[in-house]
Design a protein around this motif. Structure first.
Motif, PDB file in Angstrom:
ATOM      1  N   PRO A  15      21.262  -2.966 -25.734  1.00  0.00           N
ATOM      2  CA  PRO A  15      20.120  -2.328 -26.369  1.00  0.00           C
ATOM      3  C   PRO A  15      19.983  -0.880 -25.927  1.00  0.00           C
ATOM      4  CG  PRO A  15      19.380  -3.765 -24.599  1.00  0.00           C
ATOM      5  CD  PRO A  15      20.850  -3.995 -24.750  1.00  0.00           C
ATOM      6  N   SER A  16      19.291  -0.113 -26.763  1.00  0.00           N
ATOM      7  CA  SER A  16      19.260   1.319 -26.503  1.00  0.00           C
ATOM      8  C   SER A  16      17.856   1.870 -26.624  1.00  0.00           C
ATOM      9  CB  SER A  16      20.151   2.023 -27.519  1.00  0.00           C
ATOM     10  OG  SER A  16      19.615   1.830 -28.799  1.00  0.00           O
ATOM     11  N   PHE A  17      17.676   3.070 -26.085  1.00  0.00           N
ATOM     12  CA  PHE A  17      16.456   3.831 -26.325  1.00  0.00           C
ATOM     13  C   PHE A  17      16.515   4.260 -27.793  1.00  0.00           C
ATOM     14  CE2 PHE A  17      14.266   8.072 -26.045  1.00  0.00           C
ATOM     15  CZ  PHE A  17      12.989   7.555 -25.903  1.00  0.00           C
ATOM     16  N   GLY A  18      15.497   3.900 -28.573  1.00  0.00           N
ATOM     17  CA  GLY A  18      15.544   4.047 -30.023  1.00  0.00           C
ATOM     18  C   GLY A  18      16.047   5.392 -30.524  1.00  0.00           C
ATOM     19  N   LEU A  19      15.596   6.468 -29.881  1.00  0.00           N
ATOM     20  CA  LEU A  19      15.941   7.794 -30.397  1.00  0.00           C
ATOM     21  C   LEU A  19      17.397   8.170 -30.159  1.00  0.00           C
ATOM     22  CD1 LEU A  19      12.646   9.655 -29.394  1.00  0.00           C
ATOM     23  CD2 LEU A  19      13.285   8.728 -31.631  1.00  0.00           C
ATOM     24  N   HIS A  20      18.069   7.465 -29.242  1.00  0.00           N
ATOM     25  CA  HIS A  20      19.506   7.717 -29.052  1.00  0.00           C
ATOM     26  C   HIS A  20      20.289   7.283 -30.288  1.00  0.00           C
ATOM     27  CE1 HIS A  20      19.169   7.598 -24.342  1.00  0.00           C
ATOM     28  NE2 HIS A  20      18.582   8.635 -24.889  1.00  0.00           N
ATOM     29  N   LEU A  21      19.668   6.459 -31.130  1.00  0.00           N
ATOM     30  CA  LEU A  21      20.316   6.044 -32.377  1.00  0.00           C
ATOM     31  C   LEU A  21      19.695   6.717 -33.593  1.00  0.00           C
ATOM     32  CD1 LEU A  21      20.751   2.230 -31.653  1.00  0.00           C
ATOM     33  CD2 LEU A  21      22.580   3.904 -31.997  1.00  0.00           C
ATOM     34  N   ILE A  22      18.373   6.890 -33.579  1.00  0.00           N
ATOM     35  CA  ILE A  22      17.688   7.405 -34.774  1.00  0.00           C
ATOM     36  C   ILE A  22      18.037   8.874 -35.043  1.00  0.00           C
ATOM     37  CG2 ILE A  22      15.435   7.918 -35.808  1.00  0.00           C
ATOM     38  CD1 ILE A  22      14.325   5.450 -34.423  1.00  0.00           C
ATOM     39  N   TRP A  23      18.025   9.717 -34.005  1.00  0.00           N
ATOM     40  CA  TRP A  23      18.317  11.142 -34.256  1.00  0.00           C
ATOM     41  C   TRP A  23      19.777  11.365 -34.677  1.00  0.00           C
ATOM     42  CZ3 TRP A  23      13.875  11.939 -35.485  1.00  0.00           C
ATOM     43  CH2 TRP A  23      12.769  12.076 -34.667  1.00  0.00           C
ATOM     44  N   PRO A  24      20.748  10.681 -34.067  1.00  0.00           N
ATOM     45  CA  PRO A  24      22.119  10.827 -34.597  1.00  0.00           C
ATOM     46  C   PRO A  24      22.218  10.388 -36.066  1.00  0.00           C
ATOM     47  CG  PRO A  24      22.201   9.892 -32.405  1.00  0.00           C
ATOM     48  CD  PRO A  24      20.753   9.939 -32.799  1.00  0.00           C
ATOM     49  N   GLU A  25      21.547   9.272 -36.378  1.00  0.00           N
ATOM     50  CA  GLU A  25      21.568   8.791 -37.761  1.00  0.00           C
ATOM     51  C   GLU A  25      20.963   9.816 -38.708  1.00  0.00           C
ATOM     52  OE1 GLU A  25      19.940   4.819 -39.238  1.00  0.00           O
ATOM     53  OE2 GLU A  25      20.650   4.319 -37.226  1.00  0.00           O
ATOM     54  N   MET A  26      19.910  10.481 -38.256  1.00  0.00           N
ATOM     55  CA  MET A  26      19.254  11.508 -39.066  1.00  0.00           C
ATOM     56  C   MET A  26      20.254  12.589 -39.483  1.00  0.00           C
ATOM     57  SD  MET A  26      16.212  14.093 -37.845  1.00  0.00           S
ATOM     58  CE  MET A  26      17.197  14.938 -36.612  1.00  0.00           C
ATOM     59  N   MET A  27      21.242  12.851 -38.610  1.00  0.00           N
ATOM     60  CA  MET A  27      22.225  13.885 -38.906  1.00  0.00           C
ATOM     61  C   MET A  27      23.423  13.340 -39.678  1.00  0.00           C
ATOM     62  SD  MET A  27      20.480  16.222 -37.659  1.00  0.00           S
ATOM     63  CE  MET A  27      21.602  17.485 -38.243  1.00  0.00           C
ATOM     64  N   GLY A  28      23.440  12.031 -39.898  1.00  0.00           N
ATOM     65  CA  GLY A  28      24.564  11.437 -40.622  1.00  0.00           C
ATOM     66  C   GLY A  28      25.737  11.078 -39.727  1.00  0.00           C
ATOM     67  N   ALA A  29      25.515  11.121 -38.406  1.00  0.00           N
ATOM     68  CA  ALA A  29      26.596  10.781 -37.478  1.00  0.00           C
ATOM     69  C   ALA A  29      26.760   9.262 -37.412  1.00  0.00           C
ATOM     70  CB  ALA A  29      26.293  11.343 -36.094  1.00  0.00           C
ATOM     71  N   PRO A  85      15.233   4.540 -39.937  1.00  0.00           N
ATOM     72  CA  PRO A  85      14.100   3.755 -39.452  1.00  0.00           C
ATOM     73  C   PRO A  85      13.091   4.673 -38.757  1.00  0.00           C
ATOM     74  CG  PRO A  85      16.005   3.456 -38.008  1.00  0.00           C
ATOM     75  CD  PRO A  85      16.452   4.341 -39.138  1.00  0.00           C
ATOM     76  N   VAL A  86      11.840   4.248 -38.734  1.00  0.00           N
ATOM     77  CA  VAL A  86      10.811   5.012 -38.029  1.00  0.00           C
ATOM     78  C   VAL A  86      10.751   4.482 -36.594  1.00  0.00           C
ATOM     79  CG1 VAL A  86       8.330   5.510 -37.918  1.00  0.00           C
ATOM     80  CG2 VAL A  86       9.495   5.436 -40.132  1.00  0.00           C
ATOM     81  N   TYR A  87      10.711   5.390 -35.628  1.00  0.00           N
ATOM     82  CA  TYR A  87      10.656   4.974 -34.218  1.00  0.00           C
ATOM     83  C   TYR A  87       9.434   4.098 -33.978  1.00  0.00           C
ATOM     84  CZ  TYR A  87      10.372   5.159 -29.138  1.00  0.00           C
ATOM     85  OH  TYR A  87      10.294   4.809 -27.814  1.00  0.00           O
ATOM     86  N   ASN A  88       9.674   2.987 -33.275  1.00  0.00           N
ATOM     87  CA  ASN A  88       8.603   2.035 -32.996  1.00  0.00           C
ATOM     88  C   ASN A  88       7.848   2.479 -31.742  1.00  0.00           C
ATOM     89  OD1 ASN A  88       7.061  -0.205 -32.282  1.00  0.00           O
ATOM     90  ND2 ASN A  88       8.855  -1.421 -31.655  1.00  0.00           N
ATOM     91  N   ALA A  89       6.753   3.217 -31.943  1.00  0.00           N
ATOM     92  CA  ALA A  89       6.028   3.795 -30.806  1.00  0.00           C
ATOM     93  C   ALA A  89       4.979   2.837 -30.254  1.00  0.00           C
ATOM     94  CB  ALA A  89       5.377   5.106 -31.228  1.00  0.00           C
TER      95      ALA A  89
END
Ligand SMILES: *Cc1c(COP(=O)(O)O)cnc(C)c1O
Length: 378
Positions: A125-139, A23-27
């Motif tokens: 709920p979380s700060f979006g990037l705490h989920l998006i960047w791990p997902e980017m790495m496949g974690a 997903p793209v971070y919702n800025a």
């Protein structure tokens, strides 16, 4: 049916598997975008937890001098800022890492430590990037929901960190978006329960707001006793009013951890204007504290005003409030935009009726409440 990509025409098909679903971070919308789209003149921006009192005037008075060195590359080691941070925190300079915003440090953590299928525990709920960047790495991220009364669910978090291998534990304290804090004893128990080969990351973007609360966990004191890698993230974007310049930092368990992070760091990741403004802002603690106190006081007033409208508002130790609007938050936020008021409607599962609103100046709260009364469902 599985989608068939034509690699000659689809850049998405060329992208790594993880990126295809990312997903793209919702800025959120910028002030100009809202002005153009909704035809409103006055914008009240309460969507990004910025500090409307702005940076230190003493620091700003050096802005012109800073401009003279713009033709030079910045100091790649951010030496002067790290020295001042070291003086104020008591942490050695080789345990301090500066990032282009703490967002960049979150990304570097994921790039350096997370391989496909590694497990990370965070909260929802979380700060979006705490989920998006791990997902980017496949974690794989396990996001543990907060309790119904909007607090950290300690029994659930304890169970999560104890169940199986755990590469990274990462959450914000105070929590963004909830605003609640983890206490000293809760944090101690949680960290003790983690496997010893877990990297602990506490994102303290709102530390300056919570710091004076006696219940707020003193993470550095707790972590210093831990024989394991850890990082505490802080930023100049919130209490120091420097969001535009992009500068955040990590205090780390040791020079060895800083050095691993440096392998994935862009050499000139922090620009010289940001480095110098951040350093000068640290020298003007009075300005920061005054704006933090004004914000906390306004937060109490705004919380009461929302409660008087029968909303449940989560306990907040930061410069924002998270409340259950009891109606679809996205539609409500859209109607607020028509009044020039920007807030952040939550989109994560189970929180689609919740709104996060930044605490700014009293006049901003008044405009927000007037618009809210106008557009909310009775
Ligand atoms: C705002 C925020 C950040 C981002 O900070 P920058 O230093 O501006 O990148 C990081 N973490 C949390 C939890 C935040 O709310």
């Amino acid at each position: 049916m599985t989608a068939v990509f034509d690699c000659r025409t689809s850049p998405l098909a060329l992208a790594r598997t993880e990126i295809r679903q990312l997903p793209v971070y919702n800025a959120g919308l910028s002030e100009d975008a809202v002005r153009d789209k909704y035809g409103v003149q006055h914008i009240t921006k309460l969507g990004s937890n910025e500090n409307p009192y702005g940076p230190s005037p003493a620091a700003l008075s050096h802005w012109n001098d800073i401009s003279f060195s713009l033709f030079r590359y910045p100091d790649a080691s951010a030496e002067a800022l790290r020295e001042e941070l070291s003086r104020q925190s008591g942490i050695d300079t080789d345990r301090i890492l500066v990032g282009n915003g703490s967002e960049q440090i979150i990304r570097m953590i994921c790039e350096a430590f997370l391989s496909p299928d590694d497990r990370l525990v965070t909260v929802l709920p979380s700060f979006g990037l705490h989920l998006i960047w791990p997902e980017m790495m496949g974690a794989r991220a396990d996001a543990i929901p907060m309790t119904a009364d909007a607090r950290f669910d300690m029994p659930a978090l304890l169970a999560a960190v104890k169940s199986g291998p755990l590469k990274v534990l990462m959450f914000s304290n105070p929590s963004n978006p909830v605003g609640c804090i983890m206490t000293d004893s809760a944090m101690r128990d949680l960290i003790d329960a983690c496997p010893t080969d877990t990297l602990i990351v506490i994102d303290e973007a709102y530390w300056e707001y919570a710091q004076s609360s006696p219940e707020y966990a003193d993470s550095l004191t707790i972590l210093k006793k831990q024989p394991r890698p850890w990082m505490v993230l802080r930023t100049f974007s919130k209490a120091y009013g420097l969001a535009a310049l992009r500068v955040g930092y990590a205090l780390t368990s040791g020079a060895d951890l800083t050095s691993v992070m440096t392998r994935v760091r862009d050499p000139f990741n922090s620009n010289s204007a940001a480095l110098e403004m951040a350093r000068l802002s640290l020298l003007d603690q009075d300005h920061m504290r005054t704006s933090v106190e004004a914000t906390l006081s306004e937060g109490r007033t705004l919380k009461t005003a929302l409660e008087n409208r029968d909303y449940f508002v989560a306990p907040s130790f930061a410069n924002f409030l998270f409340f259950d609007a009891r109606e679809p938050a996205a539609a409500l936020a859209e109607r607020l935009l028509e009044h020039g008021v920007i807030v952040k409607p939550w989109k994560e599962n189970g929180y689609e009726s919740w709104i996060r609103v930044s605490v700014a100046r009293p006049e901003d709260s008044r405009i927000f409440l007037r618009a809210l009364d106008d557009v909310r469902q009775p």
